[in-house]
Design an enzyme around this catalytic site. Structure first.
Site: not given
Ligand SMILES: Cc1cc2nc3c(=O)[nH]c(=O)nc-3n(C[C@H](O)[C@H](O)[C@H](O)COP(=O)(O)OP(=O)(O)OC[C@H]3O[C@@H](n4cnc5c(N)ncnc54)[C@H](O)[C@@H]3O)c2cc1C
Length: 392
Positions: A134, A132, A162, A247, A368-369
Site C-alpha cells: 500500500g 509495501e 524487494i 541510488e 527508485g522513485g
Molecule cells: C523490479 C522492481 C524492483 C524493486 N526493488 C525494490 C527494492 O529493492 N526495495 C524497495 O523498497 N522497493 C523496490 N521496488 C519498488 C519500487 O521502488 C516502487 O515500485 C516504486 O517506488 C513505485 O511505487 P509503487 O509501485 O507503489 O507505485 P505507486 O506509488 O502506486 O505509483 C504508481 C504511479 O503513480 C504515479 N505517481 C506516484 N507518485 C506520484 C506523484 N507524486 N505525482 C504524480 N504521479 C505520481 C507514477 O506514475 C507512479 O508510477 C521495486 C520495484 C520493482 C518493480
C-alpha cells in the site's frame, strides 16, 4: 559510437575495468540465460564477485572493501550494464549502492563489523525493504511497525518488490517506530534475514530483470536489537532522502551505458542486415533516427559524468540526481524502443540482447522513485512557495 571523451577515470580504474570485463565475460554472461530461467543468481556467484572485488569496492579496508573511491563502483555498474547481465547487475547495485551505504553511514560499530565485511566478500547479501503493497512512492505511508520491547524492536508488516529478497541475509527495513508521527515516525532498522519471523513470499515473475530475485517479505513479530537501528529514531525518512540521491545517480550511470551499448548494437546490426538490395542502415530513416538518439545520449553522458564528479566531491544535490534519473531513464527507454524497431522480428525474440534490453528498461522509470516523483522533486526546488503539485 563516437561518445564524448571522459576524464573521470585513472589508469587504476581502467585496469580494474579490464578485470571486471573479464569476469563478466567469463563468469556472468555464459550463465545469464540459466539464471533468467531460475529467476535468481546463485549465491556462489556473489562469493566469486566478492573475491574479485566487485561488491562494495569503496568500503574502507577495515570493513573488507578495497578502500577504493566510488569510481570503482561506477566501473562495476557500467561494465555489467554494457554486457546486459541485468540479474547480477541490478542485484549487486542494490547491495553495494543502496544497502551498504546506509549501514556504513549510520550503523553502530558492531553492526558494521557484523555485516560489511561479509557483504564485501559476497558471503552476505543485502536488500532494501521500503516498499509495501500500500505504499511505494508515498514512503511515509508505510504500515510496517517496529514497537519497542525492552532492548529490542518487535517488527510486524509486509514488504513487496524487494530486490534480492530471496537471497538476502540482511534487510535495511523502513518501519514506523511512531505510527502517529507521519514521516517523522519512520526509522531504518537492519534486520537479520535469518531471525525467526522473517518470511519470504513469492519470487515475483516480472516482464524484465528476470534473473534478479524480487520478492514479497513478511515480518511477523521479528525481534531486532534497538542497537541495530540506523541513526536516530524517527530520522529514517530524511536518511532515505539523502541516500536516494546515490541510488538515482547509480541508475543514471546504468541507463546511459545501456543507451550507448544499444546504439552500438544497432549500428552493427543494421549495417549487416540486407534488405531491398542494400542494408537497413542505407535508409535515411535509420541513420537519422540513430543520429538523433546518439546526439541525445552524448548530451546526457556529459551530464551524468558531471553528476558523478559532483558526487565524488560530496556536492551532488538530490535535485541534480533527480534530473539525471528523470532524463537518462527516459532516454534509455526511448533508445531501446526506437532501436528495437530496426531489428524487426529479431528484436522481439528474447534470445537477442536488444529484446532483453527492451523488457529490462521499463522498470527504470518506476523503481527508485517514479519519473513523476523526480519531476516533483525538481518542481519543489523551482517553486518553493507553491504547494507540492500533487494533483497535477
Ligand atoms: C523490479 C522492481 C524492483 C524493486 N526493488 C525494490 C527494492 O529493492 N526495495 C524497495 O523498497 N522497493 C523496490 N521496488 C519498488 C519500487 O521502488 C516502487 O515500485 C516504486 O517506488 C513505485 O511505487 P509503487 O509501485 O507503489 O507505485 P505507486 O506509488 O502506486 O505509483 C504508481 C504511479 O503513480 C504515479 N505517481 C506516484 N507518485 C506520484 C506523484 N507524486 N505525482 C504524480 N504521479 C505520481 C507514477 O506514475 C507512479 O508510477 C521495486 C520495484 C520493482 C518493480
Amino acid at each position: 559510437m563516437s561518445a564524448p571523451s571522459r576524464s573521470l577515470f585513472s589508469a587504476e580504474h581502467e585496469a580494474f575495468r579490464d578485470t571486471v570485463r573479464r569476469f563478466v565475460a567469463e563468469e556472468l554472461t555464459p550463465h545469464h540465460d540459466a539464471w533468467e530461467s531460475a529467476q535468481i543468481v546463485p549465491r556462489e556467484v556473489w562469493r566469486r564477485a566478492g573475491e574479485v572485488g566487485l561488491l562494495c569496492p569503496n568500503l574502507p579496508e577495515a570493513y573488507g572493501g578495497l578502500g577504493a573511491d566510488w569510481l570503482f563502483n561506477v566501473v562495476v555498474i557500467e561494465e555489467l550494464a554494457r554486457a546486459g547481465v541485468t540479474g547480477p547487475g541490478s542485484g549487486f547495485m542494490v547491495h553495494s549502492e543502496m544497502v551498504a551505504p546506509y549501514i556504513l553511514a549510520w550503523g553502530s560499530e558492531d553492526l558494521k563489523a557484523r555485516w560489511l565485511p561479509k557483504m564485501a566478500a559476497g558471503e552476505a547479501i543485502g536488500a532494501l525493504a521500503m516498499t509495501e503493497p500500500g505504499a511505494g512512492s508515498d514512503a511515509k505511508a508505510i504500515r510496517t511497525r517496529a514497537i519497542r520491547d525492552g532492548d529490542a524492536y518487535v517488527i510486524d508488516g509486509q514488504k513487496t518488490y524487494i530486490s534480492n529478497g530471496q537471497n538476502a541475509d540482511v534487510f535495511v527495513a523502513a518501519c514506523k517506530t511512531d505510527p502517529a508521527a507521519g514521516a517523522r515516525g519512520v526509522s531504518l532498522i537492519a534486520v537479520d534475514g535469518h531471525e525467526p519471523g522473517v518470511e519470504r513470499g513469492r519470487n515475483l515473475r516480472k516482464i524484465g530483470l528476470k534473473a534478479q530475485d524480487t520478492s514479497e517479505i513478511f515480518f511477523n513479530g521479528v525481534r531486532a536489537p534497538v542497537a541495530d537501528r540506523l541513526g536516530e529514531e524517527g530520522r529514517g525518512f530524511s536518511m532515505m532522502m539523502t541516500k536516494l540521491a546515490q541510488e538515482r545517480l547509480s541508475q543514471a550511470v546504468r541507463s546511459i551505458c545501456v543507451a550507448e551499448a544499444v546504439i552500438d548494437w544497432t549500428v552493427d546490426y543494421t549495417t549487416e542486415r540486407k534488405a531491398f538490395d542494400g542494408t537497413i542502415a542505407d535508409f535515411q530513416n535509420t541513420q537519422f533516427t540513430v543520429a538523433q538518439l546518439s546526439a541525445e545520449t552524448s548530451a546526457l553522458r556529459v551530464y551524468t559524468d558531471w553528476c558523478i564528479a559532483r558526487f565524488m566531491r560530496g556536492d551532488l544535490t538530490p535535485v541534480e540526481a533527480a534530473k539525471a534519473k528523470l532524463l537518462v531513464t527516459d532516454l534509455h527507454c526511448k533508445v531501446v524502443d526506437q532501436c528495437l524497431q530496426f531489428f524487426g522480428g529479431y528484436g522481439y525474440m528474447l534470445e537477442y540482447p536488444i529484446a532483453r534490453a527492451y523488457t529490462d528498461a521499463r522498470i527504470t522509470r518506476i523503481a527508485g522513485g517514479a519519473t513523476e516523483v523526480m519531476k516533483q522533486i525538481i518542481a519543489r526546488d523551482l517553486f518553493p512557495r507553491q504547494r507540492a503539485p500533487q494533483k497535477a
